[in-house]
Each structure stands twice: as C-alpha cells, then as structure tokens.
Scaffold this motif. Structure first.
Motif, PDB file in Angstrom:
ATOM      1  N   ARG A  32       0.819  -1.219   0.000  1.00 36.39           N
ATOM      2  CA  ARG A  32       0.000   0.000   0.000  1.00 36.39           C
ATOM      3  C   ARG A  32       0.852   1.268   0.000  1.00 36.39           C
ATOM      4  NH1 ARG A  32      -3.175  -1.210   5.242  1.00 36.39           N
ATOM      5  NH2 ARG A  32      -4.835  -0.939   3.729  1.00 36.39           N
ATOM      6  N   GLN A  33       2.160   1.151   0.255  1.00 39.83           N
ATOM      7  CA  GLN A  33       3.038   2.313   0.217  1.00 39.83           C
ATOM      8  C   GLN A  33       3.329   2.782  -1.214  1.00 39.83           C
ATOM      9  OE1 GLN A  33       6.477   2.230   2.891  1.00 39.83           O
ATOM     10  NE2 GLN A  33       5.535   0.441   3.868  1.00 39.83           N
ATOM     11  N   TRP A  34       3.150   1.907  -2.182  1.00 45.07           N
ATOM     12  CA  TRP A  34       3.451   2.291  -3.567  1.00 45.07           C
ATOM     13  C   TRP A  34       2.341   1.921  -4.551  1.00 45.07           C
ATOM     14  CZ3 TRP A  34       3.704  -1.546  -7.190  1.00 45.07           C
ATOM     15  CH2 TRP A  34       3.853  -2.858  -6.709  1.00 45.07           C
ATOM     16  N   PHE A  35       1.537   0.903  -4.258  1.00 45.22           N
ATOM     17  CA  PHE A  35       0.421   0.510  -5.130  1.00 45.22           C
ATOM     18  C   PHE A  35      -0.826   1.168  -4.565  1.00 45.22           C
ATOM     19  CE2 PHE A  35      -2.955  -2.365  -6.663  1.00 45.22           C
ATOM     20  CZ  PHE A  35      -2.658  -2.393  -8.008  1.00 45.22           C
ATOM     21  N   LYS A  36      -1.091   2.372  -5.038  1.00 45.75           N
ATOM     22  CA  LYS A  36      -2.154   3.196  -4.480  1.00 45.75           C
ATOM     23  C   LYS A  36      -2.782   4.026  -5.585  1.00 45.75           C
ATOM     24  CE  LYS A  36       1.489   6.360  -3.093  1.00 45.75           C
ATOM     25  NZ  LYS A  36       2.183   6.963  -1.976  1.00 45.75           N
ATOM     26  N   ALA A  37      -3.846   4.728  -5.231  1.00 48.86           N
ATOM     27  CA  ALA A  37      -4.513   5.601  -6.185  1.00 48.86           C
ATOM     28  C   ALA A  37      -3.713   6.898  -6.311  1.00 48.86           C
ATOM     29  CB  ALA A  37      -5.934   5.904  -5.729  1.00 48.86           C
ATOM     30  N   THR A 138       3.282   2.049 -15.088  1.00 53.56           N
ATOM     31  CA  THR A 138       4.616   2.665 -15.011  1.00 53.56           C
ATOM     32  C   THR A 138       4.702   3.569 -13.790  1.00 53.56           C
ATOM     33  OG1 THR A 138       4.902   2.516 -17.403  1.00 53.56           O
ATOM     34  CG2 THR A 138       6.283   4.113 -16.232  1.00 53.56           C
ATOM     35  N   TRP A 139       3.643   4.337 -13.515  1.00 49.74           N
ATOM     36  CA  TRP A 139       3.629   5.213 -12.344  1.00 49.74           C
ATOM     37  C   TRP A 139       3.763   4.399 -11.056  1.00 49.74           C
ATOM     38  CZ3 TRP A 139      -0.229   5.923  -8.461  1.00 49.74           C
ATOM     39  CH2 TRP A 139      -0.007   7.029  -7.628  1.00 49.74           C
ATOM     40  N   HIS A 140       3.055   3.276 -10.965  1.00 48.11           N
ATOM     41  CA  HIS A 140       3.173   2.412  -9.783  1.00 48.11           C
ATOM     42  C   HIS A 140       4.614   1.914  -9.622  1.00 48.11           C
ATOM     43  CE1 HIS A 140      -0.989   2.172  -8.574  1.00 48.11           C
ATOM     44  NE2 HIS A 140      -1.372   1.758  -9.758  1.00 48.11           N
ATOM     45  N   ILE A 141       5.220   1.451 -10.695  1.00 50.12           N
ATOM     46  CA  ILE A 141       6.585   0.922 -10.629  1.00 50.12           C
ATOM     47  C   ILE A 141       7.571   2.029 -10.255  1.00 50.12           C
ATOM     48  CG2 ILE A 141       8.453  -0.102 -11.997  1.00 50.12           C
ATOM     49  CD1 ILE A 141       6.229  -1.772 -13.394  1.00 50.12           C
ATOM     50  N   GLU A 142       7.368   3.223 -10.780  1.00 54.17           N
ATOM     51  CA  GLU A 142       8.225   4.354 -10.405  1.00 54.17           C
ATOM     52  C   GLU A 142       8.067   4.670  -8.917  1.00 54.17           C
ATOM     53  OE1 GLU A 142      10.514   5.792 -12.355  1.00 54.17           O
ATOM     54  OE2 GLU A 142       9.973   4.615 -14.112  1.00 54.17           O
ATOM     55  N   ASN A 143       6.850   4.547  -8.376  1.00 54.67           N
ATOM     56  CA  ASN A 143       6.628   4.712  -6.932  1.00 54.67           C
ATOM     57  C   ASN A 143       7.413   3.666  -6.149  1.00 54.67           C
ATOM     58  OD1 ASN A 143       4.877   6.898  -6.991  1.00 54.67           O
ATOM     59  ND2 ASN A 143       3.042   5.648  -6.900  1.00 54.67           N
ATOM     60  N   LEU A 144       7.376   2.424  -6.602  1.00 54.84           N
ATOM     61  CA  LEU A 144       8.118   1.347  -5.955  1.00 54.84           C
ATOM     62  C   LEU A 144       9.610   1.663  -5.947  1.00 54.84           C
ATOM     63  CD1 LEU A 144       8.486  -1.509  -4.755  1.00 54.84           C
ATOM     64  CD2 LEU A 144       8.446  -2.361  -7.122  1.00 54.84           C
ATOM     65  N   MET A 145      10.128   2.092  -7.081  1.00 51.12           N
ATOM     66  CA  MET A 145      11.554   2.430  -7.168  1.00 51.12           C
ATOM     67  C   MET A 145      11.899   3.544  -6.182  1.00 51.12           C
ATOM     68  SD  MET A 145      12.219   2.285 -11.280  1.00 51.12           S
ATOM     69  CE  MET A 145      13.930   2.773 -11.105  1.00 51.12           C
ATOM     70  N   GLU A 149      14.465   3.194  -3.034  1.00 52.17           N
ATOM     71  CA  GLU A 149      15.695   3.968  -3.158  1.00 52.17           C
ATOM     72  C   GLU A 149      15.700   5.197  -2.265  1.00 52.17           C
ATOM     73  OE1 GLU A 149      16.033   4.537  -7.401  1.00 52.17           O
ATOM     74  OE2 GLU A 149      16.319   2.377  -7.738  1.00 52.17           O
ATOM     75  N   GLY A 150      14.659   5.338  -1.409  1.00 53.86           N
ATOM     76  CA  GLY A 150      14.623   6.442  -0.459  1.00 53.86           C
ATOM     77  C   GLY A 150      14.363   7.800  -1.081  1.00 53.86           C
ATOM     78  N   ARG A 151      13.698   7.813  -2.227  1.00 50.38           N
ATOM     79  CA  ARG A 151      13.349   9.074  -2.896  1.00 50.38           C
ATOM     80  C   ARG A 151      11.870   9.370  -2.706  1.00 50.38           C
ATOM     81  NH1 ARG A 151      13.133   8.319  -7.965  1.00 50.38           N
ATOM     82  NH2 ARG A 151      13.704   6.142  -8.172  1.00 50.38           N
ATOM     83  N   GLU A 152      11.488  10.614  -2.942  1.00 56.23           N
ATOM     84  CA  GLU A 152      10.091  11.001  -2.872  1.00 56.23           C
ATOM     85  C   GLU A 152       9.338  10.490  -4.096  1.00 56.23           C
ATOM     86  OE1 GLU A 152       7.483  15.110  -2.705  1.00 56.23           O
ATOM     87  OE2 GLU A 152       9.470  15.073  -1.809  1.00 56.23           O
ATOM     88  N   GLN A 153       8.140   9.964  -3.876  1.00 54.24           N
ATOM     89  CA  GLN A 153       7.319   9.500  -4.989  1.00 54.24           C
ATOM     90  C   GLN A 153       6.747  10.703  -5.725  1.00 54.24           C
ATOM     91  OE1 GLN A 153       4.495   6.683  -3.390  1.00 54.24           O
ATOM     92  NE2 GLN A 153       6.102   5.405  -2.552  1.00 54.24           N
ATOM     93  N   LYS A 154       6.603  10.564  -7.032  1.00 51.51           N
ATOM     94  CA  LYS A 154       6.096  11.649  -7.872  1.00 51.51           C
ATOM     95  C   LYS A 154       4.570  11.588  -7.961  1.00 51.51           C
ATOM     96  CE  LYS A 154      10.228  11.939 -10.691  1.00 51.51           C
ATOM     97  NZ  LYS A 154      10.796  11.793 -12.015  1.00 51.51           N
ATOM     98  N   ALA A 155       3.978  12.754  -8.145  1.00 49.86           N
ATOM     99  CA  ALA A 155       2.536  12.838  -8.370  1.00 49.86           C
ATOM    100  C   ALA A 155       2.203  12.220  -9.718  1.00 49.86           C
ATOM    101  CB  ALA A 155       2.070  14.292  -8.331  1.00 49.86           C
TER     102      ALA A 155
END
Length: 157
Positions: A32-37, A138-145, A149-155
């Motif tokens: 739920r930290q990366w696979f979200k709406a 792709t957005w979900h996978i970028e959130n996972l990355m 990797e300790g980076r902020e997830q993008k909108a």
C-alpha cells in the motif's frame, strides 16, 4: 465494441536486492506504500492474501464518484524470483479488462532487474485503454523504485 488484446512490458533496474523488491509485493503494509490511487480516494475494500490461490482486491470510490475495483488471483509465487497473477479491472461495475501479469525479479549484482509483463484483453476503451493502463502501471513501478531507493514519490501526471 471489439476486444483489444495487447501486451506491454516495463523493465527497470532497481537499486535493491531481489529480496527487498519481493518484500514490497508480499504484504499489504508494504504494497500500500506504492500501489495506491493517484489521488485521495475512499477505500471500500482492500483485501490481500499473498499465496498461490490467494486473492487481492483494491475497491475504491474516487472524488468524482467513480468506483474502481481491482480483483486479482495469485497463480504462481517463487520467493525473490517471480509473481504471476490474473486480474480483472472494473469501473462503476463494468468489467474493463482481464490481464495476466508476470513479474520477474533478476539479480544484477546488488541490484534487481524488474520485468513487469502484462497480457490483457481490454473490453472497453480500445487502444487508448492499453496506453492508459501502461501509463498507470509505469507510475506504480516508479513509486516502488522511489520507495526502495529512499526518494520522494512523484505525483501522477
């Protein structure tokens, strides 16, 4: 409308071990930290049973009133190597698609090559639905990355 069958693959190298990547898929707390709406939603149901034969569901109401429903069944799980599932996607009770998702995790030194392949039958929306699904995935996978990797997830854009 005609059924559109399509396949897409998203491949990324993550700065994390296969065990860390696999762990991000293996529990609801982690996923739920990366696979979200991509916006604020009301979660109607969020079930997660990560085992062969287990089910996952992410049922939500969006601010617009639209209701989406992701319903998956896990068919194959090999720890730190692969996850295969089949999922149906619904919008406002109408089935949009049925997809076979194969996730491969290949070690590359201290990194992981993630290969996400989807084979889908799109019942609504034609080729545009395929493009939209690939964009969202792709957005979900970028959130996972970003998470690993300790980076902020993008909108979502």
């Amino acid at each position: 409308m005609t059924v559109v069958n399509a396949t897409f693959a998203i491949e990324r190298v993550l700065h994390a071990s296969p065990a860390r990547v696999f762990a991000a898929y293996a529990t609801l707390e982690a996923k739920r930290q990366w696979f979200k709406a991509p916006s604020d939603i009301e979660t109607l149901d969020r079930d997660f049973d990560f085992r062969v034969g287990g089910k996952e569901r992410f049922h939500a109401r969006w601010p617009s009133g639209m209701v989406t429903d992701f319903q998956a069944t896990y068919h194959d799980i090999v720890e730190n190597e692969r996850i295969i599932l089949v999922y149906d996607m619904f919008r406002d009770g109408e089935k949009l698609s049925v997809s076979l998702l194969t996730l491969e995790l290949r070690p590359e030194g201290d990194k992981t090559r993630l290969i996400h392949t989807e084979q889908g039958s799109y019942l609504v929306g034609g080729r545009e639905a395929v493009v939209s699904r690939e964009h969202g995935t792709t957005w979900h996978i970028e959130n996972l990355m970003a998470l690993l990797e300790g980076r902020e997830q993008k909108a979502f854009a």
